[in-house]
Scaffold this motif. Sequence first.
Motif, PDB file in Angstrom:
ATOM      1  N   LYS A  65       0.749  -1.192  -0.116  1.00  0.00           N
ATOM      2  CA  LYS A  65      -0.027  -0.027   0.038  1.00  0.00           C
ATOM      3  C   LYS A  65       0.826   1.314   0.065  1.00  0.00           C
ATOM      4  O   LYS A  65       0.290   2.499   0.144  1.00  0.00           O
ATOM      5  N   GLY A  66       2.046   1.189  -0.054  1.00  0.00           N
ATOM      6  CA  GLY A  66       2.912   2.065   0.057  1.00  0.00           C
ATOM      7  C   GLY A  66       3.384   2.714   1.209  1.00  0.00           C
ATOM      8  O   GLY A  66       2.889   2.265   2.360  1.00  0.00           O
ATOM      9  N   PHE A  67       4.376   3.833   1.495  1.00  0.00           N
ATOM     10  CA  PHE A  67       5.096   4.178   2.733  1.00  0.00           C
ATOM     11  C   PHE A  67       3.934   4.755   3.537  1.00  0.00           C
ATOM     12  O   PHE A  67       4.220   4.224   5.037  1.00  0.00           O
ATOM     13  N   PHE A  68       3.105   5.778   3.255  1.00  0.00           N
ATOM     14  CA  PHE A  68       2.133   6.008   4.213  1.00  0.00           C
ATOM     15  C   PHE A  68       0.944   4.972   4.850  1.00  0.00           C
ATOM     16  O   PHE A  68       0.896   5.191   6.025  1.00  0.00           O
ATOM     17  N   ALA A  69       0.823   4.342   4.099  1.00  0.00           N
ATOM     18  CA  ALA A  69      -0.303   3.293   4.325  1.00  0.00           C
ATOM     19  C   ALA A  69       0.340   2.062   4.967  1.00  0.00           C
ATOM     20  O   ALA A  69      -0.567   1.378   5.489  1.00  0.00           O
ATOM     21  N   THR A  70       1.455   1.907   5.254  1.00  0.00           N
ATOM     22  CA  THR A  70       1.902   0.560   5.535  1.00  0.00           C
ATOM     23  C   THR A  70       1.556   0.619   7.129  1.00  0.00           C
ATOM     24  O   THR A  70       1.913   1.463   8.048  1.00  0.00           O
ATOM     25  N   ASP A  71       0.863  -0.495   7.521  1.00  0.00           N
ATOM     26  CA  ASP A  71       0.416  -0.405   9.085  1.00  0.00           C
ATOM     27  C   ASP A  71       1.705  -1.236   9.761  1.00  0.00           C
ATOM     28  O   ASP A  71       1.816  -2.403   9.813  1.00  0.00           O
TER      29      ASP A  71
END
Length: 246
Positions: A65-71
Motif C-alpha cells: 500500500k506504499g510508505f504512508f499506508a503501511t500498517d
Amino acid sequence: MKGAAATRIVAWGIAITLVALPIVGVMQGWFAAGRWPVTQLKVEAEFTHVSAEQIRSAVIPRLGKGFFATDLEDVRRSIGVLPWVESVEVRKRWPDTLLVRIYEREPFARWNEARLISRQGQVFDAPGADQMGDLPRLSGPDSRLAEVVSFYAQVRKAFEGRAGMSVTGVSLTNRGSWSVITDSGAEIVIGDREQADRRLARFLDVYPQLIAGHRGGFAYADLRYTNGFAIRWPPSDNTATPKVGT
C-alpha cells in the motif's frame, strides 16, 4: 440570503472533501502507493534461529500500500508470530525505508521434551527443540512451571561443589513426586518437596564414601526412605548396595 449561505456551506464542504480525499487515499493506500513505495527493509538483530528469509516472507506482503499506508502494527504482528521471536520494534524512515528491530528468544531449558522455556519464563514451541540436548531438561504439569524452575535452581545450588556431580534435569509427576537427573544420566528420586532439602543433604553428605570404588557412578537412587536410601549401580558394576541407612 439563506439560500446563498447554504450554497456557500455546500461549496466549502465539497472543497474540503476534494482537498482531504487525496490525503486520506494516500494514507489508506487507495491510490498513489506506487509513487511512494517502501523499497528498503533494514533489520537489526543478532540472528541465531530466525532467518532473513522468514522475515522477508512475513513483511513483504504488507508493504503493497506504499510508505504512508503501511500498517506498522500489522508488520509487527506478522514478525512476532515467528517461533523464535521474543519482541519486535517497527518504524518508518522517510522516504522509502522500514526499520525493524528483532529480539530473539533465549532458550533456558527444555520443557516436557518438545517445548522450550525462554529466559523470560515463557514456554514456546520451536523447530528442533527436542534436539537441544545441551539444555536442562525440566518436566511437569504446565500449571506448575514456575515451581519446577524454582526447584531446579534450588537443587543446582545444593549440588554445587558436591561429589563431582551436577544437575541437568528436574521432573515433577502429577502426584507431586520430584526427581533429579545428573550429568551422568543417573536419576535421583526425592519424593515430596517438603522433605527435599533434608533428603538431598543426607544423600550428598555420605555420597563420597558411598561412591568409593565405583568408577562408573550410580544409575539410580531412591531417597524416599525414612532413615536411608536405596542405590542401584550400572549393570557393569558387580557391587550390590541395596540400601544405605543413616
